[in-house]
Design a protein around this motif. Structure first.
Motif, PDB file in Angstrom:
ATOM      1  N   MET A 317       0.904  -1.181  -0.052  1.00 32.99           N
ATOM      2  CA  MET A 317       0.011   0.141   0.036  1.00 32.99           C
ATOM      3  C   MET A 317       0.752   1.164  -0.011  1.00 32.99           C
ATOM      4  N   LYS A 318       2.134   1.347   0.629  1.00 33.92           N
ATOM      5  CA  LYS A 318       2.894   2.444   0.727  1.00 33.92           C
ATOM      6  C   LYS A 318       3.463   2.551  -0.743  1.00 33.92           C
ATOM      7  N   MET A 319       3.753   1.448  -1.369  1.00 34.11           N
ATOM      8  CA  MET A 319       4.437   1.600  -2.560  1.00 34.11           C
ATOM      9  C   MET A 319       3.626   2.058  -3.579  1.00 34.11           C
ATOM     10  N   GLY A 321       1.092   4.380  -2.798  1.00 36.57           N
ATOM     11  CA  GLY A 321       1.088   5.874  -2.336  1.00 36.57           C
ATOM     12  C   GLY A 321       1.963   6.541  -2.883  1.00 36.57           C
ATOM     13  N   ASN A 322       3.297   5.739  -3.043  1.00 38.57           N
ATOM     14  CA  ASN A 322       4.392   6.538  -3.555  1.00 38.57           C
ATOM     15  C   ASN A 322       4.516   6.456  -4.909  1.00 38.57           C
ATOM     16  N   GLY A 323       3.577   5.926  -5.682  1.00 41.24           N
ATOM     17  CA  GLY A 323       3.519   5.986  -7.271  1.00 41.24           C
ATOM     18  C   GLY A 323       4.038   4.744  -7.833  1.00 41.24           C
ATOM     19  N   LYS A 324       4.713   3.815  -6.996  1.00 41.85           N
ATOM     20  CA  LYS A 324       5.126   2.324  -7.642  1.00 41.85           C
ATOM     21  C   LYS A 324       3.802   1.535  -8.141  1.00 41.85           C
ATOM     22  N   LEU A 325       3.212   2.011  -9.409  1.00 42.54           N
ATOM     23  CA  LEU A 325       1.996   1.294  -9.690  1.00 42.54           C
ATOM     24  C   LEU A 325       2.598  -0.321 -10.254  1.00 42.54           C
ATOM     25  N   ASP A 326       3.581  -0.512 -10.483  1.00 43.95           N
ATOM     26  CA  ASP A 326       4.014  -1.837 -11.026  1.00 43.95           C
ATOM     27  C   ASP A 326       4.385  -2.894  -9.847  1.00 43.95           C
ATOM     28  N   PHE A 327       3.958  -2.223  -8.664  1.00 42.03           N
ATOM     29  CA  PHE A 327       4.532  -3.086  -7.420  1.00 42.03           C
ATOM     30  C   PHE A 327       3.340  -4.309  -7.453  1.00 42.03           C
ATOM     31  N   ARG A 328       3.877  -5.567  -6.984  1.00 46.08           N
ATOM     32  CA  ARG A 328       2.732  -6.676  -6.984  1.00 46.08           C
ATOM     33  C   ARG A 328       3.284  -7.640  -5.892  1.00 46.08           C
ATOM     34  N   LEU A 329       2.132  -7.999  -5.035  1.00 49.85           N
ATOM     35  CA  LEU A 329       2.423  -9.077  -4.121  1.00 49.85           C
ATOM     36  C   LEU A 329       2.502 -10.616  -4.416  1.00 49.85           C
ATOM     37  N   LYS A 330       3.498 -11.275  -3.671  1.00 47.72           N
ATOM     38  CA  LYS A 330       3.606 -12.363  -4.050  1.00 47.72           C
ATOM     39  C   LYS A 330       2.526 -13.069  -3.117  1.00 47.72           C
ATOM     40  N   GLU A 331       2.096 -14.217  -3.727  1.00 45.22           N
ATOM     41  CA  GLU A 331       0.841 -14.783  -2.862  1.00 45.22           C
ATOM     42  C   GLU A 331       1.784 -16.103  -2.017  1.00 45.22           C
ATOM     43  N   GLY A 332       0.923 -16.016  -0.919  1.00 43.81           N
ATOM     44  CA  GLY A 332       1.707 -16.832   0.291  1.00 43.81           C
ATOM     45  C   GLY A 332       0.963 -18.308   0.237  1.00 43.81           C
ATOM     46  N   ARG A 342      -4.352 -11.450  -4.485  1.00 45.62           N
ATOM     47  CA  ARG A 342      -4.843 -11.432  -5.622  1.00 45.62           C
ATOM     48  C   ARG A 342      -5.785 -10.141  -5.804  1.00 45.62           C
ATOM     49  N   GLN A 343      -6.359  -9.861  -4.682  1.00 49.08           N
ATOM     50  CA  GLN A 343      -7.616  -8.714  -4.836  1.00 49.08           C
ATOM     51  C   GLN A 343      -6.592  -7.392  -4.752  1.00 49.08           C
ATOM     52  N   PHE A 344      -5.548  -7.458  -4.188  1.00 51.58           N
ATOM     53  CA  PHE A 344      -4.561  -6.238  -4.074  1.00 51.58           C
ATOM     54  C   PHE A 344      -3.848  -6.230  -5.409  1.00 51.58           C
ATOM     55  N   ASN A 345      -3.457  -7.229  -6.029  1.00 51.02           N
ATOM     56  CA  ASN A 345      -2.763  -7.016  -7.321  1.00 51.02           C
ATOM     57  C   ASN A 345      -3.657  -6.525  -8.529  1.00 51.02           C
ATOM     58  N   ARG A 346      -4.892  -6.918  -8.366  1.00 49.18           N
ATOM     59  CA  ARG A 346      -6.051  -6.261  -9.336  1.00 49.18           C
ATOM     60  C   ARG A 346      -6.323  -5.227  -9.245  1.00 49.18           C
ATOM     61  N   MET A 347      -6.573  -4.542  -7.890  1.00 48.19           N
ATOM     62  CA  MET A 347      -6.700  -3.358  -7.722  1.00 48.19           C
ATOM     63  C   MET A 347      -5.480  -2.400  -8.132  1.00 48.19           C
ATOM     64  N   ALA A 348      -4.466  -2.806  -7.877  1.00 48.57           N
ATOM     65  CA  ALA A 348      -3.038  -2.047  -8.512  1.00 48.57           C
ATOM     66  C   ALA A 348      -3.150  -1.813  -9.909  1.00 48.57           C
ATOM     67  N   GLU A 349      -3.593  -3.039 -10.592  1.00 48.89           N
ATOM     68  CA  GLU A 349      -3.519  -2.692 -12.077  1.00 48.89           C
ATOM     69  C   GLU A 349      -4.675  -1.568 -12.489  1.00 48.89           C
ATOM     70  N   GLN A 350      -5.652  -1.792 -11.792  1.00 45.90           N
ATOM     71  CA  GLN A 350      -6.832  -0.797 -12.024  1.00 45.90           C
ATOM     72  C   GLN A 350      -6.263   0.631 -11.792  1.00 45.90           C
ATOM     73  N   ILE A 351      -5.605   0.844 -10.597  1.00 47.88           N
ATOM     74  CA  ILE A 351      -5.060   1.886 -10.215  1.00 47.88           C
ATOM     75  C   ILE A 351      -4.172   2.445 -11.193  1.00 47.88           C
ATOM     76  N   GLY A 352      -3.210   1.783 -11.757  1.00 48.27           N
ATOM     77  CA  GLY A 352      -2.453   2.147 -12.826  1.00 48.27           C
ATOM     78  C   GLY A 352      -3.022   2.711 -14.029  1.00 48.27           C
ATOM     79  N   ASP A 353      -3.848   1.821 -14.590  1.00 44.37           N
ATOM     80  CA  ASP A 353      -4.517   2.348 -15.656  1.00 44.37           C
ATOM     81  C   ASP A 353      -5.043   3.822 -15.631  1.00 44.37           C
ATOM     82  N   LEU A 354      -5.665   3.928 -14.433  1.00 46.70           N
ATOM     83  CA  LEU A 354      -6.528   5.255 -14.330  1.00 46.70           C
ATOM     84  C   LEU A 354      -5.541   6.264 -14.136  1.00 46.70           C
TER      85      LEU A 354
END
Length: 578
Positions: A317-319, A321-332, A342-354
């Motif tokens: 979330m901090k990344m 917020g700092n504009g690193k929209l290509d950051f993705r979480l590894k599945e545990g 998975r939900q976080f990575n999907r949300m990051a893709e949508q924010i990046g496109d916007l």
């Protein structure tokens, strides 16, 4: 302030085990103090016994000196006899024989001597080489040899004779013309003390004076200073804990001599003392450690299963917020955290496109605003230039007209070709030079300018028309008197900022009246950039462009020179064309 989950769980576990840990810790400290106290008392008793023996030897030696000064007939015969007489040599010979036996009997005596003040004669018997000892006594005890007063104290005086500390005591004879003295070797006094450490290799023994000087032993000066401070403490404690430069903790036990200013001390290594604790004490020491190991293992498991996935999510979330929209979480490994990742990575893709769409739109607006800002600078000088040419034509100054038109062509060619976002600093300086040459036509022999640009900074790129507005303002607002010459200086140099980044620093100064105090405060606070007027439009444009392209890295400052005139300082991170 809300507490983290890691902190709450750790605090709960600590709250459960801390009472037991504190109890065991108190038991350990109590047992250690008992051992330390018993060992300290034993060492203190032993040291007192040996120090009493030393004091007894000093007392006997002092009695010997008193008896010799008051009852020795040979001294009286030597004092009354004339040099070269039979009695003179006979008394000296017998005195030397007697002293030789006395020095052999009293093992702590280093030297016995007699000094005749009127004849400046010094004779002695010593365990050292005769003539060497005679020389060091004359040089080291010269103040004492000149004084024939009775000592005011029964204590022996600490002196330095021949580079070696010793105890000294002297008495005048009955006639008052002789001074009889005894030197006691501190090394001889310390020999019985060495027997204290024969059974324990961990003990360190030393002797110091009241002022902290080391008289016997081998210690570093910093350690010696700590020992001296503790021994000066007038508390009733018989021992003091101390930590020396070797990193070990010691127990300091000290005693003071009754007949001298000697302080004898023993250092006992606490690590060796505690090795003698019983097995049960060692078990008590191990239980807190075992509890800490269990606690660490528990926290490591919680960190792996719970804290680490939560930390990864927070970091993601901090990344974002700092504009690193290509950051993705590894599945545990946990199903729950897999779903969250998975939900976080999907949300990051949508924010990046916007954000890409918003950024592109913002870039178009900024480019349009930049063109507008540059366009505001271009016509600023046009009317004044035409007016100068018109007057030169009327005066038929052909050479000046050619020179003026040449500089005008170069000046306006630069103004009209500032479509590039970045230009070399050398081009900006050439443009400023054309501007100042035009001004010199208007103010002949009144305007003087100086520029300084190191060769290594010529290819540094900056925003176009970034320096010129401040040069223009210097002439426009600083050149108020035609009776005096007006100086303008533009100096560039390289410097390294506090962040380690190289900067190019550009300073524009003039010899005018400088800034008014209120105006200076408003300029440095950037008040004009919020509500620009025609008078501050150039400064407003520069500030907007600096903010747009450099962010917070660029520095623009205004001040007055103590010798007169205003100074503008511009500091930019160094950039070069790639």
């Amino acid at each position: 302030m809300r507490l983290s989950l890691r902190f709450k769980v750790s605090a709960l576990v600590l709250l459960l085990v801390m009472p037991l840990f504190l109890f065991l810790y108190y038991t350990n400290i109590y047992s250690t103090n008992i051992i330390r106290e018993k060992v300290a008392n034993s060492a203190s008793d032993t040291l007192s016994l040996h120090l009493s023996s030393l004091d007894e030897l000093l007392e006997q030696t002092g009695t010997y000196l008193t008896r010799m000064a008051n009852e020795n007939m040979l001294l009286e015969l030597y004092s009354e006899s004339e040099p070269d007489s039979v009695n003179y040599y006979l008394s000296l010979r017998k005195l030397m024989d007697q002293w030789y036996n006395d020095v052999s009997y009293y093992s702590i005596i280093r030297t016995v001597f007699v000094y005749h003040q009127k004849r400046d004669e010094l004779y002695l018997s010593s365990q050292r080489e005769y003539y060497d000892e005679k020389d060091v006594i004359r040089s080291g005890l010269s103040p004492q040899l000149e004084s024939f007063k009775l000592p005011t104290s029964l204590k022996w005086e600490i002196v330095n004779v021949g580079g070696e500390p010793a105890l000294f005591k002297a008495l005048p004879d009955k006639s008052g013309s002789l001074l009889i003295g005894v030197l006691v070797s501190i090394d001889a006094l310390a020999q019985p003390l060495t027997q204290l450490g024969s059974a324990r290799s961990d003990e360190q023994i030393g002797i110091i004076a009241q002022d902290g000087r080391l008289l016997w032993g081998h210690f570093m000066q910093q350690d010696l200073d700590r020992i001296h401070v503790l021994m000066k403490n007038e508390s009733n404690r018989s021992s003091h804990p101390i930590r020396l430069n070797d990193g070990n903790n010691y127990l300091l036990v000290g005693q003071t001599s009754l007949y001298s200013d000697l302080n004898v001390f023993i250092l006992l290594d606490e690590a060796t003392l505690l090795d003698e604790l019983p097995l049960f004490q060692r078990v008590i020491n191990g239980i807190p450690l075992a509890l800490m190991i269990v606690l660490v293992i528990l926290l490591m498991l919680l960190s792996r299963l719970v804290f680490k996935p939560i930390h990864s999510l927070t970091y993601g979330m901090k990344m974002l917020g700092n504009g690193k929209l290509d950051f993705r979480l590894k599945e545990g490994n946990s199903k729950e955290f897999q779903l969250i990742s998975r939900q976080f990575n999907r949300m990051a893709e949508q924010i990046g496109d916007l954000k890409i769409d918003v950024y592109e739109e913002k870039m178009k607006v900024q480019q349009a605003e930049l063109k507008h800002l540059q366009a505001q600078i271009n016509p600023h000088f046009f009317m004044n230039s035409l007016n100068i040419v018109y007057h030169l034509v009327e005066l038929q100054q052909q050479s000046l007209i050619k020179k003026m038109i040449s500089h005008l062509v170069s000046y306006f060619r630069f103004i009209m070709s500032t479509n590039d976002t970045w230009i070399e600093l050398s081009k900006e300086m050439n443009h400023i030079r054309n501007y100042l040459e035009i001004q010199k036509v208007m103010y002949p022999e009144k305007l003087i300018f100086h520029e300084q640009l190191p060769k290594e900074l010529e290819d540094v790129v900056i925003l176009p028309l970034l320096v010129q507005p401040f040069v223009e303002n210097a002439i426009k607002h600083g050149f108020v008197s035609n009776a005096q010459k007006f100086f303008v200086r533009i100096i560039a140099h390289e410097e390294v900022g506090d962040d380690g980044v190289p900067y190019v620093a550009i300073q524009i100064s003039d010899s005018g009246q400088g800034f008014k105090e209120q105006q200076l405060v408003m300029l440095n606070l950037g008040v004009y950039e919020k509500e620009p007027t025609d008078r501050q439009l150039g400064i407003w444009n520069v500030r907007r462009r600096l903010k747009m392209f450099y962010g917070d890295q660029a520095v623009l400052a205004f001040r007055n020179d103590p010798h007169g005139g205003g100074v503008v300082e511009l500091k930019l991170p160094i950039r070069r064309r790639t």
